[in-house]
Design an enzyme around this catalytic site. Structure first.
Site, mmCIF file in Angstrom:
data_model
loop_
_atom_site.group_PDB
_atom_site.id
_atom_site.type_symbol
_atom_site.label_atom_id
_atom_site.label_comp_id
_atom_site.label_asym_id
_atom_site.label_seq_id
_atom_site.Cartn_x
_atom_site.Cartn_y
_atom_site.Cartn_z
ATOM 1 N N ASP A 14 12.845 29.614 -28.190
ATOM 2 C CA ASP A 14 11.920 28.834 -29.021
ATOM 3 C C ASP A 14 11.184 27.887 -28.077
ATOM 4 O OD1 ASP A 14 10.631 27.608 -31.176
ATOM 5 O OD2 ASP A 14 12.217 26.099 -31.372
ATOM 6 N N GLU A 74 9.543 33.677 -30.356
ATOM 7 C CA GLU A 74 8.790 33.498 -31.589
ATOM 8 C C GLU A 74 7.298 33.488 -31.283
ATOM 9 O OE1 GLU A 74 10.739 31.290 -34.820
ATOM 10 O OE2 GLU A 74 8.937 30.060 -34.839
ATOM 11 N N ASP A 146 16.537 23.118 -32.557
ATOM 12 C CA ASP A 146 15.803 23.932 -31.582
ATOM 13 C C ASP A 146 16.632 25.122 -31.106
ATOM 14 O OD1 ASP A 146 13.227 22.436 -31.211
ATOM 15 O OD2 ASP A 146 14.645 20.834 -30.748
#
Lengths: 164, 164
Positions: A14, A74, A146
């Protein structure tokens, strides 16, 4: 796709210019388990080049120690402004580069797909993602937001890949 | 800032996900000269991770062979959409990373500053930049547009740095 002994190690990322989350999971016989997860935090006074270096070196370290075969990152379709998109692009570029330079195949997933894979619908919030990641990986506590996002991308890849 | 024998080698970079231009110049006693320049072209069928690898490895090769001490990269404030900004961010991130991983100091310049430094005003077009780069570096022919943009950023840094 590289597999060893019927199991697949997946690095989920991420990326962010202040905090980059990562999570490594293992898929073995249809069962998922946590290998490790964490966050790479950038100190506020760092310049952009220094931040990219911290992301690149931090993820390189994770890849060397956990030896994942693939990376899942992502993708971003959200309507951020061009300036934020450029910044995020820098961070994503550094993260993707760390993966490909170490020979990992890289896969992109939209936030919507990730949420569908983990929570079951595309509009889930961060708290729901943390909770479902905990349940799916049978963890005693929720990972940080996160790290959970990174693990969610890895889980998304695990559920969409046919192997093993 | 690293200098050797009173001269400074500057790598200018014009990052892009299809074509990344680069140019190395030397500043010695207030005089500028071309060391080398060119473009790194990405084949259309390459994936994003592969493109970043081509940019990173291509610039790493230039840095190893020409040994510049600093890198100058064009910053981007233009109103591109978030999707284009993210793509450009990936390419810029890979380019900046190649520079910092090889120990170069990295400097950012806005397109307006670059044009002012090279042509004298901030609204210059690509043709004017190519022509002025040719004149300033005393070249017999104009470099390609992408290489010229990279050289222009390097010239901008040379004119703004006090050394040597």
């Amino acid at each position: 796709m590289v597999t060893s002994g019927g199991c697949l190690r997946i690095l989920g990322i991420d990326p962010g210019s202040r905090v980059t989350g990562y999570g490594v999971i293992e898929k073995s016989g249809g069962r998922l388990s946590l290998v490790s997860c964490g966050v790479i935090k950038m100190q506020a006074q760092l310049s952009m080049p220094e931040r990219l270096q911290v992301i690149y070196n931090g993820l390189s370290e994770v890849i060397r120690s956990e030896a994942p075969a693939v990376a899942a990152v992502e993708d971003v379709f959200v309507a951020v402004n061009p300036r934020s998109a450029l910044k995020l692009g820098h961070a994503r570029g550094a993260a993707v580069l760390a993966a490909v330079q170490h020979g990992l195949a890289v896969f992109d997933y939209t936030p919507r797909l990730v949420k569908q894979a983990v929570v079951g619908y595309g509009q889930a919030d961060k708290g729901q993602i943390q909770q479902m990641v905990r349940v799916l990986l049978r963890l005693s506590a929720s990972p940080s937001a996160d790290a959970a996002d990174a693990l969610a991308v890895a889980i998304c890849h695990a559920n969409r890949s046919v192997l093993p």
